[in-house]
Design an enzyme around this catalytic site. Structure first.
Site, PDB file in Angstrom:
ATOM      1  N   LYS A 128       0.869  -1.190   0.000  1.00 40.88           N
ATOM      2  CA  LYS A 128       0.000   0.000   0.000  1.00 40.88           C
ATOM      3  C   LYS A 128       0.895   1.226   0.000  1.00 40.88           C
ATOM      4  O   LYS A 128       2.059   1.154   0.420  1.00 40.88           O
ATOM      5  CB  LYS A 128      -0.867  -0.007   1.263  1.00 40.88           C
ATOM      6  CG  LYS A 128      -2.098   0.866   1.173  1.00 40.88           C
ATOM      7  CD  LYS A 128      -3.257   0.198   0.494  1.00 40.88           C
ATOM      8  CE  LYS A 128      -4.400   1.174   0.277  1.00 40.88           C
ATOM      9  NZ  LYS A 128      -5.607   0.494  -0.216  1.00 40.88           N
ATOM     10  N   GLY A 167      -5.688   2.625  -7.234  1.00 42.31           N
ATOM     11  CA  GLY A 167      -6.278   3.777  -6.544  1.00 42.31           C
ATOM     12  C   GLY A 167      -6.729   3.442  -5.133  1.00 42.31           C
ATOM     13  O   GLY A 167      -6.688   2.302  -4.690  1.00 42.31           O
ATOM     14  N   ASP A 168      -7.148   4.448  -4.427  1.00 38.01           N
ATOM     15  CA  ASP A 168      -7.769   4.325  -3.096  1.00 38.01           C
ATOM     16  C   ASP A 168      -8.354   5.715  -2.820  1.00 38.01           C
ATOM     17  O   ASP A 168      -8.605   6.473  -3.772  1.00 38.01           O
ATOM     18  CB  ASP A 168      -6.722   3.894  -2.050  1.00 38.01           C
ATOM     19  CG  ASP A 168      -7.354   3.516  -0.705  1.00 38.01           C
ATOM     20  OD1 ASP A 168      -7.871   2.392  -0.592  1.00 38.01           O
ATOM     21  OD2 ASP A 168      -7.368   4.334   0.233  1.00 38.01           O
TER      22      ASP A 168
HETATM   23  P1  NDP Z   1     -12.943   8.017  -2.426  1.00 45.16           P
HETATM   24  O1  NDP Z   1     -11.850   9.008  -2.250  1.00 45.16           O
HETATM   25  O2  NDP Z   1     -13.520   7.804  -3.769  1.00 45.16           O
HETATM   26  O3  NDP Z   1     -14.145   8.367  -1.419  1.00 45.16           O
HETATM   27  C1  NDP Z   1     -13.959   8.437  -0.042  1.00 45.16           C
HETATM   28  C2  NDP Z   1     -15.260   8.847   0.610  1.00 45.16           C
HETATM   29  O4  NDP Z   1     -15.143   8.718   2.034  1.00 45.16           O
HETATM   30  C3  NDP Z   1     -15.638  10.291   0.360  1.00 45.16           C
HETATM   31  O5  NDP Z   1     -17.032  10.418   0.379  1.00 45.16           O
HETATM   32  C4  NDP Z   1     -15.002  11.009   1.559  1.00 45.16           C
HETATM   33  O6  NDP Z   1     -15.605  12.244   1.869  1.00 45.16           O
HETATM   34  C5  NDP Z   1     -15.272   9.999   2.639  1.00 45.16           C
HETATM   35  N1  NDP Z   1     -14.268  10.104   3.717  1.00 45.16           N
HETATM   36  C6  NDP Z   1     -12.930  10.118   3.598  1.00 45.16           C
HETATM   37  N2  NDP Z   1     -12.333  10.227   4.793  1.00 45.16           N
HETATM   38  C7  NDP Z   1     -13.332  10.279   5.686  1.00 45.16           C
HETATM   39  C8  NDP Z   1     -13.373  10.386   7.089  1.00 45.16           C
HETATM   40  N3  NDP Z   1     -12.244  10.459   7.826  1.00 45.16           N
HETATM   41  N4  NDP Z   1     -14.597  10.407   7.673  1.00 45.16           N
HETATM   42  C9  NDP Z   1     -15.715  10.311   6.931  1.00 45.16           C
HETATM   43  N5  NDP Z   1     -15.734  10.229   5.600  1.00 45.16           N
HETATM   44  C10 NDP Z   1     -14.562  10.205   4.993  1.00 45.16           C
HETATM   45  O7  NDP Z   1     -12.371   6.643  -1.829  1.00 45.16           O
HETATM   46  P2  NDP Z   1     -12.862   5.161  -2.104  1.00 45.16           P
HETATM   47  O8  NDP Z   1     -14.331   5.121  -2.267  1.00 45.16           O
HETATM   48  O9  NDP Z   1     -11.987   4.588  -3.156  1.00 45.16           O
HETATM   49  O10 NDP Z   1     -12.452   4.433  -0.744  1.00 45.16           O
HETATM   50  C11 NDP Z   1     -13.339   4.343   0.373  1.00 45.16           C
HETATM   51  C12 NDP Z   1     -12.877   3.237   1.307  1.00 45.16           C
HETATM   52  O11 NDP Z   1     -12.882   1.981   0.594  1.00 45.16           O
HETATM   53  C13 NDP Z   1     -11.460   3.375   1.855  1.00 45.16           C
HETATM   54  O12 NDP Z   1     -11.399   2.811   3.150  1.00 45.16           O
HETATM   55  C14 NDP Z   1     -10.631   2.525   0.907  1.00 45.16           C
HETATM   56  O13 NDP Z   1      -9.427   2.073   1.499  1.00 45.16           O
HETATM   57  C15 NDP Z   1     -11.602   1.372   0.691  1.00 45.16           C
HETATM   58  N6  NDP Z   1     -11.361   0.577  -0.529  1.00 45.16           N
HETATM   59  C16 NDP Z   1     -11.323   1.151  -1.772  1.00 45.16           C
HETATM   60  C17 NDP Z   1     -11.139   0.377  -2.890  1.00 45.16           C
HETATM   61  C18 NDP Z   1     -11.224   0.943  -4.261  1.00 45.16           C
HETATM   62  O14 NDP Z   1     -11.221   0.138  -5.218  1.00 45.16           O
HETATM   63  N7  NDP Z   1     -11.308   2.240  -4.447  1.00 45.16           N
HETATM   64  C19 NDP Z   1     -10.872  -1.069  -2.780  1.00 45.16           C
HETATM   65  C20 NDP Z   1     -11.023  -1.594  -1.441  1.00 45.16           C
HETATM   66  C21 NDP Z   1     -11.222  -0.777  -0.366  1.00 45.16           C
HETATM   67  P3  NDP Z   1     -14.879  13.622   1.465  1.00 45.16           P
HETATM   68  O15 NDP Z   1     -15.075  13.728  -0.030  1.00 45.16           O
HETATM   69  O16 NDP Z   1     -15.583  14.655   2.252  1.00 45.16           O
HETATM   70  O17 NDP Z   1     -13.422  13.472   1.850  1.00 45.16           O
END
Ligand code: NDP
Length: 449
Positions: A128, A167-168
């Site tokens: 990561k 991505g993440d």
């Molecule tokens: P994005 O950046 O696309 O979206 C993240 C979302 O979570 C946004 O709505 C953001 O809000 C919100 N967010 C971020 N930090 C916080 C926080 N501290 N408290 C509350 N809301 C928060 O990320 P992803 O959708 O890609 O990832 C979301 C989760 O899924 C993560 O834990 C990631 O590790 C996990 N994941 C992602 C994968 C992927 O393929 N993308 C694969 C497997 C797991 P705001 O816009 O206000 O920051």
């Protein structure tokens, strides 16, 4: 703390060395609690220091990322890549750009990724990376310059047979594309398999964008069917977050007959009793990159509430936390239980605090850890690499079908391991044990490396 002396000793060493890394310690503790059920059956592990090696990343890279903002000012961020474990394949795992990124966060994510990738059954080790850079509020040119600078260091550590990022949080198709462009320019080779989540015109896979959210729903549907004889049909669903994972989780569970009534971002949540209008949400988040509060301004009958943690107060049958780590604490868990929720399936990585997990499980709700239920993203990244190697592209339907098969297999592996451990239906124990055993076997075979 653990019944096994071996686990106690290794955990004490980790706690001593990494006392300042709370997220990492939390992740290790959770996995060790599950390994407690199998460690005594494997005295050979202690003899070769298997767990000591398992908790220690193979390599940690930290670097400076200098870039120039639009006003001409030089900015410096910190970049990371943790290459955790390559026992079963090249390191694989996403890059996160968010101000909260530090070594503890990247190590916990890398550690989880090792087990997650093992569960997919694909040959991928775990890693990561990321940066404390915040893409929010930056211009297109600033994001590009940052990504180019980040890759100018990262490129020397990655490769299709070494380490393949994706991505993440904060790293979507736009950032992956800028990083891939810079990689290609530096090495002067079109090595598509070096990074996944690419655009469709340059080696990306159909359905990769949707895969984590869709996979989460396939996994949850399987658990609902097998453990409760039920489905998403007619269920009220709350999805936290509104990023990549949350958007496509909301889309798939809506297609499966559920009604998503609330979604959030880091500032607050929207509640729409008619069911979230996904077309509107996608427009706000994907095209306009705006706050979720805009939804309530534009959709009559919906409301916006400040504070994202309050989202768990919304009554629902199924909860899908898809935002970030530790976003649901005991208060959130208590609200879900009081409102008659059936199950919590993690889309994010480690979104529940240990106390929230304990309460959810002891109250008889279904619970799945992210390393199992969100593994569809990395699994489809694996499929993207396969297509790149074969120099062909599968149709959306082909990839989606493979994804469904993988999520069903992951569910089965977790459930079967839970039974073997004497905890039928405990999908956390099942995920940790099933994921670990494969890595352990490969590490045992490869000697002390
Ligand atoms: P994005 O950046 O696309 O979206 C993240 C979302 O979570 C946004 O709505 C953001 O809000 C919100 N967010 C971020 N930090 C916080 C926080 N501290 N408290 C509350 N809301 C928060 O990320 P992803 O959708 O890609 O990832 C979301 C989760 O899924 C993560 O834990 C990631 O590790 C996990 N994941 C992602 C994968 C992927 O393929 N993308 C694969 C497997 C797991 P705001 O816009 O206000 O920051």
């Amino acid at each position: 703390m653990f019944k096994s002396e071996y686990l106690n000793r290794v955990y004490a060493e980790v706690e001593h060395r990494d006392a300042h890394e709370p997220e990492f310690l939390q992740a290790v503790r959770e996995v060790f609690e599950s390994l407690e059920l199998v460690v005594d059956q494997h005295p050979e592990w202690e003899a070769v220091g298997l767990l000591e090696r398992f908790v220690e990343p193979e390599r940690v890279i930290e670097f400076r990322v200098p870039w120039v903002d639009d006003s001409g000012k030089t900015r410096v961020n910190r970049g990371y890549r943790v290459q955790y474990n390559s026992a079963i394949g090249p390191y694989k795992g996403g890059l996160r750009f968010h101000p909260s990124v530090n070594l503890s966060v990247i190590k916990f994510l890398g550690f989880e990724q090792v087990l997650k990738n093992s569960l997919t059954t694909l040959p991928m080790g775990g890693g990561k990376g990321g940066s404390d850079f915040d893409p929010k509020g930056k211009s297109e040119a600033e994001v590009m310059r940052f990504c180019q600078s980040f890759m100018t260091e990262l490129y020397r550590h990655i490769g299709q047979f070494t380490d393949t990022p994706a991505g993440d949080i904060g790293v979507g198709g736009r950032e992956v594309a800028y990083m891939y462009g810079q990689y290609k320019r530096i090495v002067d080779r079109f090595e598509g398999g070096v990074i996944t989540g690419k655009g469709l015109t340059f080696g990306g896979s159909l359905a990769r964008t949707q895969a984590t959210g869709y996979g989460l729903c396939y996994y949850a549907a399987e658990a609902l069917k097998h453990l409760k004889g039920d489905s998403f049909e007619g269920k009220t669903v709350v999805v936290s977050g509104s990023g990549n994972v949350a958007q496509y989780a909301a889309e798939k569970c809506t297609q499966l007959g559920g009604k998503v009534v609330a979604m959030s971002d880091s500032q607050g949540y929207v509640y729409d009793p008619k069911g979230i209008d996904l077309k509107k949400l996608f427009d706000i988040k994907q095209k306009r990159r705006a706050r979720i509060s805009v939804y309530a301004n534009e959709v009559p009958g919906s409301e916006y509430v400040e504070g994202c943690r309050n989202i768990w107060k919304v009554k629902c049958d199924v909860a899908l936390p898809c935002a970030s780590q530790n976003e649901m604490d005991v208060e959130g868990a208590k609200s879900l239980i009081a409102n008659g929720c059936m199950g919590v399936f993690e889309g994010a990585n480690m979104p529940l605090t240990p106390e929230a997990i304990a309460l959810i499980q002891s109250s008889g709700l279904l619970y799945s850890p992210g390393k199992a239920s969100n593994a569809g993203g990395v699994a489809t990244s694996g499929l993207e690499m396969t297509q790149n190697s074969m120099r062909l592209s599968w149709s959306f339907e082909e990839v989606d079908e493979k994804l469904q098969g993988i999520m069903k297999n992951i569910y089965k592996a977790c459930y079967d391991a839970s039974v073997k451990c004497g905890k039928p239906g405990d999908l956390m124990v099942g995920a940790n044990v099933a994921g670990f055993l494969k890595v352990a076997e490969a590490m045992m075979a490869q000697g002390v490396v």
